[in-house]
Design a protein around this motif. Sequence first.
Motif: not given
Lengths: 176, 337
Positions: B190-201
Amino acid sequence: MTHHTSPKAGTAHASAAPMASMGASLTINGTPHQLLIEPWTTLLDLLREQLGLTGTKKGCDHGQCGACTVLLDGRRINSCLKLAVSLDGSEVTTVEGLGQAGRLHPLQAAFIEHDAFQCGYCTPGQICSAAGLIAEGHARSREEVREQMSGNLCRCGAYTNIADAVLEVLEKGDAR
Amino acid sequence: MNPFVYARPDALPEAVRLGATGRAAFLAGGTNLVDLMKENVARPAEVVDINRLALRDIVEIDGGGLRIGALVTNADTAYDERVRRRYPLLCSAILAGASPQLRNAATNGGNLNQRTRCYYFYDVQTPCNKREPGQGCGAIGGANRIHAILGASPQCIATHPSDMCVALAALEAVVRVTGPQGERTIPFEDYHRLPGNEPWKDNTLAPGELVTAIDLPPEGFAAHHTYLKLRDRLSYAFALVSVAVGMRVEEGRVADLRIALGGVAHKPWRRPQAEAAMRGQAPSRELFEAAAQGLLEGAMGQGDNDFKIPLARRAIVRALSQAAAGTPQSQTDKRIA
């Protein structure tokens, strides 16, 4: 070579905090320095521009070529990626601190003996990196030396002779 | 590099307080942050140097496992005797990455938080939704040899560049963080995430949160593991595709298994269903090929990186063979066994 032991003062903007230079004490090649440093100055720029120690070279300035390699508290790092102000209390050794004309470090002598350079631009970084490699003690074979020297690029392609020079000093065990 | 206010707090509470402004960046080894600041990709108003914090230890955890401090360097982690013996997969992945100089400076917390090496993210003259939300993505339809084949979005096809994190994903490490709201733990998945609609995260850290340590669970898969990294040069290059495998073999069958991929997605890529399908089975090439199929289901190339799909399939099969045989990939002798 000129050694500016008294640093330039920071840009005068007393009220604007981001412009303030900060104090830091660093020991460089055995000599203690009390320095005023703009926080965005890298160790590489401090050495070359503020202290006149131009043996350490600026190649890519992005940690990709290894020309700026120095020893920080005995371990090799890319000086272009360190903010100098963050090194308060540290010891830095550059190629000037390893050896001098007439009093060469065994690696410097081995690089000459093995013709381990052509243009020479990467050489100070190669030699500092090799000194770090020997101190770290993780390389014994030629393959390991080449892998452990992979952070230092040589655009002249002197890699074979560089590996020979490093291996010779490693096997003799007489690096200071 | 933009001018900034520099602070070097001595203790964690002060660091968290200084980091909570929303304009601050935490400085550890600096190997990525300083570079991003030179490129004007990162422009923090304040730099909070955390190098004086007491986060430099590797300690035993009750019940087994190791806690590795956020400020322990990548080199000190990889060469730690306990890590080498109990977590050789982590050791191997760290040594597959970067150069000795970088590993001597780069820290474990920084490794997790390094940014993508997407060319467009780094070049402020080009559009990038990760750097400047809403600008568009230069990599989609552009030069995308190094980009994602899994989990990408129409906003971003960047990959996470770490090798270390691929091993941490396979080991199911736990990230310990402290922030304005106190301390919490985040499972590695759960630490890293996929870009989705908020790729800056890039990750799920809340604003102002600081990584303090990484906990390694007791199971290190020391007998059956491998880190296989494929790249354009034999050393000192980011992965095009990498595979971390940890396997437990009992009575000739796969008792437990973890597979994580690097270089293919915005985060280390896992498909627990593909792993579950292998449990209880005898290792075989057919089984490994089925696992590769499962891991890569839905993979999509962007043009220049289409080759990554067959490359990843073969790398997964090879890595599973190496792990099952107990012959992990050497990070010095790069011939692939």
